[in-house]
Structure formats: C-alpha cells, structure tokens
Design a protein around this motif. Structure first.
Motif, PDB file in Angstrom:
ATOM      1  N   ASN A  33     -14.584  37.260  40.035  1.00 26.36           N
ATOM      2  CA  ASN A  33     -15.157  36.314  39.088  1.00 26.36           C
ATOM      3  C   ASN A  33     -15.467  36.912  37.716  1.00 26.36           C
ATOM      4  O   ASN A  33     -15.723  36.169  36.771  1.00 26.36           O
ATOM      5  N   SER A  34     -15.472  38.215  37.607  1.00 24.85           N
ATOM      6  CA  SER A  34     -15.742  38.860  36.321  1.00 24.85           C
ATOM      7  C   SER A  34     -14.590  39.774  35.906  1.00 24.85           C
ATOM      8  O   SER A  34     -14.783  40.812  35.270  1.00 24.85           O
ATOM      9  N   LEU A  35     -13.386  39.373  36.248  1.00 26.38           N
ATOM     10  CA  LEU A  35     -12.190  40.180  35.975  1.00 26.38           C
ATOM     11  C   LEU A  35     -11.971  40.431  34.489  1.00 26.38           C
ATOM     12  O   LEU A  35     -11.323  41.403  34.110  1.00 26.38           O
ATOM     13  N   GLY A  36     -12.534  39.564  33.648  1.00 26.15           N
ATOM     14  CA  GLY A  36     -12.337  39.723  32.211  1.00 26.15           C
ATOM     15  C   GLY A  36     -12.646  41.120  31.708  1.00 26.15           C
ATOM     16  O   GLY A  36     -11.993  41.625  30.789  1.00 26.15           O
ATOM     17  N   ASP A  37     -13.635  41.774  32.321  1.00 28.15           N
ATOM     18  CA  ASP A  37     -13.993  43.139  31.923  1.00 28.15           C
ATOM     19  C   ASP A  37     -12.834  44.120  32.108  1.00 28.15           C
ATOM     20  O   ASP A  37     -12.709  45.100  31.372  1.00 28.15           O
ATOM     21  N   LEU A  38     -12.011  43.855  33.128  1.00 32.47           N
ATOM     22  CA  LEU A  38     -10.950  44.793  33.500  1.00 32.47           C
ATOM     23  C   LEU A  38      -9.586  44.413  32.940  1.00 32.47           C
ATOM     24  O   LEU A  38      -8.626  45.180  33.057  1.00 32.47           O
ATOM     25  N   LEU A  39      -9.491  43.223  32.343  1.00 30.16           N
ATOM     26  CA  LEU A  39      -8.194  42.697  31.943  1.00 30.16           C
ATOM     27  C   LEU A  39      -7.431  43.564  30.945  1.00 30.16           C
ATOM     28  O   LEU A  39      -6.228  43.788  31.127  1.00 30.16           O
ATOM     29  N   PRO A  40      -8.055  44.087  29.892  1.00 28.51           N
ATOM     30  CA  PRO A  40      -7.289  44.919  28.957  1.00 28.51           C
ATOM     31  C   PRO A  40      -6.627  46.114  29.640  1.00 28.51           C
ATOM     32  O   PRO A  40      -5.471  46.441  29.354  1.00 28.51           O
ATOM     33  N   GLY A  41      -7.358  46.731  30.565  1.00 30.95           N
ATOM     34  CA  GLY A  41      -6.799  47.873  31.286  1.00 30.95           C
ATOM     35  C   GLY A  41      -5.643  47.481  32.171  1.00 30.95           C
ATOM     36  O   GLY A  41      -4.662  48.227  32.295  1.00 30.95           O
ATOM     37  N   LEU A  42      -5.729  46.311  32.795  1.00 31.98           N
ATOM     38  CA  LEU A  42      -4.635  45.839  33.645  1.00 31.98           C
ATOM     39  C   LEU A  42      -3.383  45.568  32.821  1.00 31.98           C
ATOM     40  O   LEU A  42      -2.265  45.860  33.268  1.00 31.98           O
ATOM     41  N   LEU A  43      -3.556  45.033  31.634  1.00 32.71           N
ATOM     42  CA  LEU A  43      -2.398  44.778  30.768  1.00 32.71           C
ATOM     43  C   LEU A  43      -1.780  46.092  30.295  1.00 32.71           C
ATOM     44  O   LEU A  43      -0.555  46.212  30.191  1.00 32.71           O
TER      45      LEU A  43
END
Length: 307
Positions: free
Chosen positions: A190-200
């Motif tokens: 539910n708080s994936l937004g924090d990790l999104l830049p790293g995943l990209l």
C-alpha cells in the motif's frame, strides 16, 4: 444523471472523489515538463473508470489514441461511454480486459504508458513494470502515480489533535499490520510509492524524475465545496472491506494469532471512530488540512541500440 457504478474491483473507490485528486495547475506543469503534447498514443494500465486517462487526455497530441486495460470485465460496460468522451475531444478509445502483467499489446507500441494507484495492488510490481516497459516505445514516457498510505495515520484532525501517544501508536500499528498483511496476502504494498523510483531504475529505465502531488482536500465548515462533498460521500461509504473485496480482518489473520487479537481489540476500542467523525462533521466542528503523499514518478525507455 450519473450512472451508478457497477460493483467490481475497487468499485467503492471509483466514484467522483477521484475527480478531485489533482490540482489542474500541477497537471499542466507536469504535462509541460514531460512534453506530453508529443504523445500520439497512451496506455492507461489498471484503468478502472479511466479517471487518470481522462485527466491526461487534454495534454496529449491532437487526435491521440487512448488504450485502456483492466483485469475486471465489469469496466467494459463503460467502454462505450469512454469512447464517446474521447471522440468528442478529437481522439479515440479502446478498452481491453487483461492483466497488467500480461498486456495484450506488441512491443514498442505506445508513446506514453501510465497508471494511477495500480502498482500498490499487484503481487509482483516488478512484472507489471517490465510489461509496461515492454509495450512502451523507445524514448517513450512511463508515468506512475503511487502513494505512501502509511502517512495518513500521522496526519491530525480536530478530533485527533489531542490524542495520547499510546492511541496514536495504536493507529500507526494498525496501519503497519494492515499493509504487511495485504502484501503477504498477495494484494500488493500500500505504500509502494516510496520504492517506485528504485524499481524503475532496476528495470533499466532512465531520466527518472520524482514529484509529489500538491493536492490537499482541506475539510472545514461548512464543507460546501465540491471536493469536500465528494470526500464526505467517500467516508460515508467506508467499510471493513478492502478494495479487492476481502474482509480487512483477513490481512491481520494471515499475520498470526497475536495480530488477529490486536485487530479484535482495536475494533472493540475504536468501534465508534467513524461515527464520531461523521457526527463531528454534522455538528460542523471537524476540520483537517487533508494532506496526502502521492508520488508522481516518470521515466524514459532507452532508445534501441544500433549496431
């Protein structure tokens, strides 16, 4: 007359409340910086009722083709309405029912691939990102809007301003267990937004840019603004059901006996929490700044290498 939303995945979350998630000036600035006017085709992944693609549509190239995909067949019922909407604005529309991790499109198909609060609901966001990247044209833009939902439990209102440290920690603990259980259940982070830049970055995308939406829906009497009315309606519809239709209790149960016991005690203790909020709203004594943490992350797919 507004059509009643048919029950489907996240049905109670796909109402006009979403129409108030963004400031127009923010979208205008975002579109300008990302040169969305050069995008001739767009894919809206996990489209629901196409709130997101409808917001972005005015910033795309004239006659842009909008494709929308969702794994819930219920949303196909609205495809004709969406087709009319985009046609009236000089574009075209196509809805396809499919999973986000198996998109029914060829490689290098779209100038813009985007999603809004979708990756927080998938079991393996890396797979969805890979699929979105696959169908994106080289040099095309990937644009994702995903939140940190934990922060909401530390934002105060007139009712919670004087809450004890112990009570505040209980609300935070509830949110943390809920998110851990949701992820363990296979329903996403539910708080994936924090990790999104790293995943990209791990996916090999380049020129990653991270922004935070400047939208806040402040609640204060007499609650007569359109966005406030939509928020009140959303709160009134709240239940113990998750967006996927699973009982919230299941997320605590999967975490173990102690967490399930915490869930039971928490709901006994705060059983009237929503009623207290609604009563305070009726008495016009409730107020809050209404902040949220929504990341808007963009990236570019590398151009094809030539020999």
């Amino acid at each position: 007359m507004q059509k009643k939303i048919k029950a489907g995945h996240s049905a109670q979350y796909f109402n006009n409340y979403r129409d108030h998630w963004w400031n127009q000036s923010f979208l205008e600035t975002l579109a300008s910086r990302l040169s969305l006017q050069q995008c001739n085709d767009m894919l809206d992944v996990g489209c629901g009722l196409c709130h997101w693609s409808k917001l972005l549509c005015p910033f795309l190239a004239d006659g842009a083709k909008v494709f929308a995909v969702d794994n819930d067949p219920n949303w196909a019922e609205y495809a004709q309405d969406h087709e009319r909407y985009f046609s009236e604005r000089g574009g075209s529309f196509q809805f396809d029912c499919a999973s986000a991790d198996r998109l029914p499109y060829g490689d290098n198909s779209f100038d813009l691939v985007s999603c809004q609060t979708v990756l927080i609901h998938v079991r393996e966001p890396e797979m969805v990102i890979a699929e979105m990247q696959r169908v994106l044209k080289p040099g095309g833009t990937l644009l994702c809007a995903e939140p940190n939902n934990q922060v909401q439990h530390l934002i105060r209102s007139s009712l919670s301003a004087d809450a004890s440290i112990e009570e505040t920690m209980e609300h935070v603990k509830y949110a943390l267990i809920y998110e851990k259980g949701k992820k363990k259940y296979g329903h996403g982070d539910n708080s994936l937004g924090d990790l999104l830049p790293g995943l990209l970055a791990q996916a090999g995308l380049k020129d990653i840019e991270v922004r935070i939406s400047d939208k806040a829906i402040a609640m204060y009497p007499p609650y007569d603004k359109g966005e406030q009315q939509a928020t009140l309606q959303q709160w009134a519809q709240s239940s113990h059901s998750t967006p996927s239709g699973v009982d919230t209790k299941s997320y605590f149960s999967i975490m173990g006996k102690d967490y399930l016991e915490f869930y039971e005690n928490y709901h006994k203790k705060y059983v009237n929490k929503l009623d207290q909020i609604l009563e305070a709203l009726e008495d016009e004594v409730y107020h809050a700044a209404g902040g949220a943490l929504m990341y808007v992350v963009s990236a570019i797919k590398n151009e094809k290498k030539t020999n």
